[in-house]
Write a protein that holds these residues in place. Structure first.
Motif, PDB file in Angstrom:
ATOM      1  N   MET A 472       0.828  -1.201   0.000  1.00 46.86           N
ATOM      2  CA  MET A 472       0.000   0.000   0.000  1.00 46.86           C
ATOM      3  C   MET A 472       0.870   1.263   0.000  1.00 46.86           C
ATOM      4  SD  MET A 472      -3.157   0.824   2.588  1.00 46.86           S
ATOM      5  CE  MET A 472      -3.722  -0.863   2.374  1.00 46.86           C
ATOM      6  N   ALA A 473       1.988   1.229   0.729  1.00 46.43           N
ATOM      7  CA  ALA A 473       2.891   2.383   0.763  1.00 46.43           C
ATOM      8  C   ALA A 473       3.546   2.607  -0.593  1.00 46.43           C
ATOM      9  CB  ALA A 473       3.952   2.177   1.836  1.00 46.43           C
ATOM     10  N   ARG A 474       3.965   1.527  -1.256  1.00 43.64           N
ATOM     11  CA  ARG A 474       4.586   1.665  -2.574  1.00 43.64           C
ATOM     12  C   ARG A 474       3.599   2.199  -3.606  1.00 43.64           C
ATOM     13  NH1 ARG A 474       7.186  -3.306  -1.226  1.00 43.64           N
ATOM     14  NH2 ARG A 474       5.540  -4.432  -2.333  1.00 43.64           N
ATOM     15  N   GLN A 475       2.310   1.934  -3.417  1.00 40.53           N
ATOM     16  CA  GLN A 475       1.313   2.397  -4.370  1.00 40.53           C
ATOM     17  C   GLN A 475       0.874   3.832  -4.103  1.00 40.53           C
ATOM     18  OE1 GLN A 475      -1.775  -0.498  -4.036  1.00 40.53           O
ATOM     19  NE2 GLN A 475      -0.743  -2.014  -5.317  1.00 40.53           N
ATOM     20  N   GLY A 476       1.492   4.479  -3.116  1.00 39.32           N
ATOM     21  CA  GLY A 476       1.185   5.877  -2.858  1.00 39.32           C
ATOM     22  C   GLY A 476       0.246   6.134  -1.705  1.00 39.32           C
ATOM     23  N   TYR A 477       0.058   5.149  -0.824  1.00 43.22           N
ATOM     24  CA  TYR A 477      -0.823   5.317   0.333  1.00 43.22           C
ATOM     25  C   TYR A 477      -0.046   5.065   1.633  1.00 43.22           C
ATOM     26  CZ  TYR A 477      -4.484   5.033  -3.191  1.00 43.22           C
ATOM     27  OH  TYR A 477      -5.263   5.249  -4.292  1.00 43.22           O
ATOM     28  N   PRO A 478       1.080   5.743   1.864  1.00 41.40           N
ATOM     29  CA  PRO A 478       1.865   5.480   3.080  1.00 41.40           C
ATOM     30  C   PRO A 478       1.145   5.900   4.349  1.00 41.40           C
ATOM     31  CG  PRO A 478       2.721   7.390   1.925  1.00 41.40           C
ATOM     32  CD  PRO A 478       1.693   6.800   1.033  1.00 41.40           C
ATOM     33  N   ARG A 479       0.340   6.972   4.288  1.00 39.22           N
ATOM     34  CA  ARG A 479      -0.368   7.423   5.491  1.00 39.22           C
ATOM     35  C   ARG A 479      -1.371   6.365   5.951  1.00 39.22           C
ATOM     36  NH1 ARG A 479      -3.544  13.143   5.765  1.00 39.22           N
ATOM     37  NH2 ARG A 479      -1.394  13.897   5.751  1.00 39.22           N
ATOM     38  N   MET A 480      -2.077   5.789   5.007  1.00 43.08           N
ATOM     39  CA  MET A 480      -3.032   4.737   5.348  1.00 43.08           C
ATOM     40  C   MET A 480      -2.317   3.524   5.933  1.00 43.08           C
ATOM     41  SD  MET A 480      -5.642   2.777   2.791  1.00 43.08           S
ATOM     42  CE  MET A 480      -5.941   4.307   1.940  1.00 43.08           C
ATOM     43  N   ALA A 481      -1.207   3.133   5.328  1.00 42.96           N
ATOM     44  CA  ALA A 481      -0.463   1.967   5.809  1.00 42.96           C
ATOM     45  C   ALA A 481       0.107   2.224   7.204  1.00 42.96           C
ATOM     46  CB  ALA A 481       0.651   1.623   4.829  1.00 42.96           C
ATOM     47  N   PHE A 482       0.613   3.444   7.439  1.00 38.85           N
ATOM     48  CA  PHE A 482       1.185   3.779   8.741  1.00 38.85           C
ATOM     49  C   PHE A 482       0.107   3.776   9.818  1.00 38.85           C
ATOM     50  CE2 PHE A 482       2.741   6.805  11.951  1.00 38.85           C
ATOM     51  CZ  PHE A 482       3.973   6.238  12.244  1.00 38.85           C
ATOM     52  N   SER A 483      -1.079   4.277   9.501  1.00 42.37           N
ATOM     53  CA  SER A 483      -2.176   4.273  10.469  1.00 42.37           C
ATOM     54  C   SER A 483      -2.572   2.851  10.837  1.00 42.37           C
ATOM     55  CB  SER A 483      -3.382   5.018   9.893  1.00 42.37           C
ATOM     56  OG  SER A 483      -3.068   6.374   9.642  1.00 42.37           O
TER      57      SER A 483
END
Length: 580
Positions: A472-483
């Motif tokens: 998810m982070a590699r696809q441009g959603y690091p904030r979601m993955a971190f949460s």
């Protein structure tokens, strides 16, 4: 996919076990002493880990006669298999087979949760008309963390394996909040969502502090166990209220997911449909002229876990893994119904769903207490499983006669509850076997349950989350993955629900206190390391104005590696408390 590391670690342990087997065997002159010790094995105070110190010819009788060697629950006797079915020279072979079976059990847990448990929970939440926020932090969160929760409940419900659960809960927590969170920061620097991060980490620190107090006093009372469950309910309430306030402040009443809420990106990696039957791959494979399928054709199609069109498009490693999953999926298809509200027919398969009316209840009675309820004979004549099969057959015939293949009945949602119960019992049975295998490995290698929990069980329960979060982070959603790293652990509730419910299962009307005494220094190192990592993130993230980059990720990964080194050195007595 569940842990690939478990196989490599267990394989390394099998080599060590082979070496230990030569060093720990007694000489032939000690036969009399070994015989006397075998009679002592019937005493309740004898530790099963002493089996490796016995003569190889005495180990089987020691395991059979020592109460501490009896594994509660489960369908297989792993200790008896290791020390009775295999000769002493082939002990590494039995350990290797157990390692492969452990890996396959994690596959069973993953497939059951992903393709059967979660879809039925989603259907139930849709039927109950729950909002996305409430469903996300209750039903769906429990579905995503079902293997973790059931493993924790099973381990906490037995005093002998409570250390395994403590190690798994703390080990998975520190792994996700350091290695996974650090990996996300290294993959793609980002700005974290401030309020959700602070909310989640504060709740998590409170849960860890409560657990620290329970371990310090060495017991947990009824009210403390209920307090764990109450804290989770309060957390769910807080998430719902905070989300509502956020939407109200934005001036809209929509339920669009915020940056801290679970959401599926539209360009996510292609996943298999949550419905466990043959997926629909588009209109091009449908016939031009309408026709009515026969019941036999519907049944054969629904029970086919393979799709030839998808099979041709996938690489060889996907095909290999699919072949391994086919037996599991076939058994689950036969016993667990799946309701999909997103489909026009809601995944109604008339002949298969009628079969589920028989196999679902049979599964329930044959998995509870390892089949003890199902094999019980009424008046000593008629077994319970036969009565369940008879009643189920009558209901299946009634449903089959009063319904049609094309239109689902009005009570189709009942199958979602049956599927939820059946898949939950499958997960519970597999989790019980995982705990028993890890307990067996601990006895064979004379390792504590805590170190097995913080390594094999914690890694196994976290590898799937690791891959999904990093993807998810590699696809441009690091904030979601971190949460998901901090809120996800409370969402999946393995520490709150797992510990609270597991300890409640130990309590009786006459005994409302459960002992949870730390068995070694390693437990305190675990609790302290997890608490220190949370405090570090609690201070470091706001100090960087919630702008997280490679420096923060590197610190977290180095911290976890240092923790693992200290934990292993403590387990092997290199680090220990000074004698007083």
């Amino acid at each position: 996919m569940r842990p690939l590391w478990a196989l490599s670690v267990a394989g390394a342990l099998s080599v060590a076990g082979a070496l230990a087997g030569h060093d720990g065997s007694q000489p032939a002159a000690a036969l009399d002493a070994g015989t006397r010790a075998d009679s002592v094995g019937h005493e309740r105070g004898l530790d099963c880990r002493e089996v490796r110190r016995r003569n190889s010819s005495e180990r089987c009788r020691f395991v059979r006669g020592t109460p501490d060697c009896r594994l509660d629950g489960g369908f297989l006797d792993y200790l008896g298999g290791a020390f009775c079915a295999f000769p002493a020279a082939l002990l590494p072979l039995s350990v290797s087979l157990y390692a492969l079976w452990l890996l396959y059990l994690f596959v069973i847990l993953a497939v059951t949760a992903e393709k059967f448990f979660c879809p039925n929970l989603s259907a139930i939440s849709t039927k109950l008309k729950l909002s996305h926020n409430v469903a996300g932090v209750t039903f769906l969160a429990f579905g995503n963390g079902a293997p973790d929760v059931f493993s924790a409940v099973v381990a906490f419900s037995d005093p002998r394996t409570a250390g395994l659960a403590v190690g798994a809960v703390f080990g998975a927590g520190i792994f996700v909040t350091t290695m996974v969170a650090g990996g996300i920061a290294l993959v793609k620097p980002f700005a974290a969502a401030s309020r959700p991060f602070l909310r989640d980490i504060i709740f998590y620190m409170v849960a860890i502090f409560l657990t620290f107090l329970v371990l310090y006093f060495g017991h947990i009372t009824l009210w403390e166990a209920l307090g764990y469950l109450g804290l989770y309910v309060f957390y769910v309430f807080t998430v719902v209220v905070c989300t509502w306030i956020h939407h109200w402040q934005r001036g809209d009443g929509s339920s669009h997911p915020g940056p801290w809420e679970p959401a599926v990106p539209t360009d996510a990696v292609e996943q298999e449909s949550s419905s466990a039957n043959c997926e629909d791959y588009g209109e091009e494979y449908r016939p031009l002229l309408p026709y009515h399928e026969t019941s036999l054709h519907i049944l054969s199609t629904a029970l086919n876990p393979l799709d030839k069109h998808k099979w041709r498009r996938k690489p060889w490693y996907w095909r290999l893994f699919k072949v391994l999953k086919v037996p599991v999926e076939l058994v689950l298809l036969l016993t667990v119904p799946v309701v999909d509200p997103d489909k026009n027919d809601q995944n109604w398969k008339r002949p298969l769903n009628c079969l589920h009316i028989i196999t679902g209840p049979l599964l329930c009675v044959l998995t509870l207490k390892s089949g003890a309820y199902g094999l019980y004979q009424i008046q000593g004549v008629f077994p319970v499983w036969a009565l369940v099969a008879l009643v189920g057959s009558i209901l299946a015939i009634i449903v089959f006669v009063t319904t049609c293949n094309e239109v689902p009945p009005k009570y189709h949602c009942v199958f979602a509850f049956l599927g939820f119960l059946s898949s939950a019992l499958w997960i519970n049975a597999a989790a019980t076997e995982v705990v028993n295998i890890l307990q067996t490995l601990g006895i064979i290698f004379e390792l504590s349950n805590t170190v097995l929990g913080l390594t094999l069980l914690a890694w196994g329960n976290s590898i799937g989350d690791t891959f999904s979060d990093l993807t998810m982070a590699r696809q441009g959603y690091p904030r979601m993955a971190f949460s998901a790293c901090f809120g996800g652990i409370i969402f999946t509730s393995d520490i709150l629900v797992g510990m609270g419910l597991g300890c409640l299962l130990q309590m009786t009307s006459s005994q409302t206190v459960v002992k949870l005494e730390p068995d070694s220094l390693l437990v305190w190192i675990l609790a302290g390391a997890l608490g220190l990592s949370l405090v570090f993130s609690f201070v470091a993230v706001p100090a960087q104005c919630f702008q997280l980059g490679k420096a923060y990720g590197t610190c977290l990964i180095l911290y976890y590696l240092a923790f693992i080194c200290v934990a292993l050195l403590t387990e092997f007595r290199v680090i220990h408390l000074a004698a007083t």
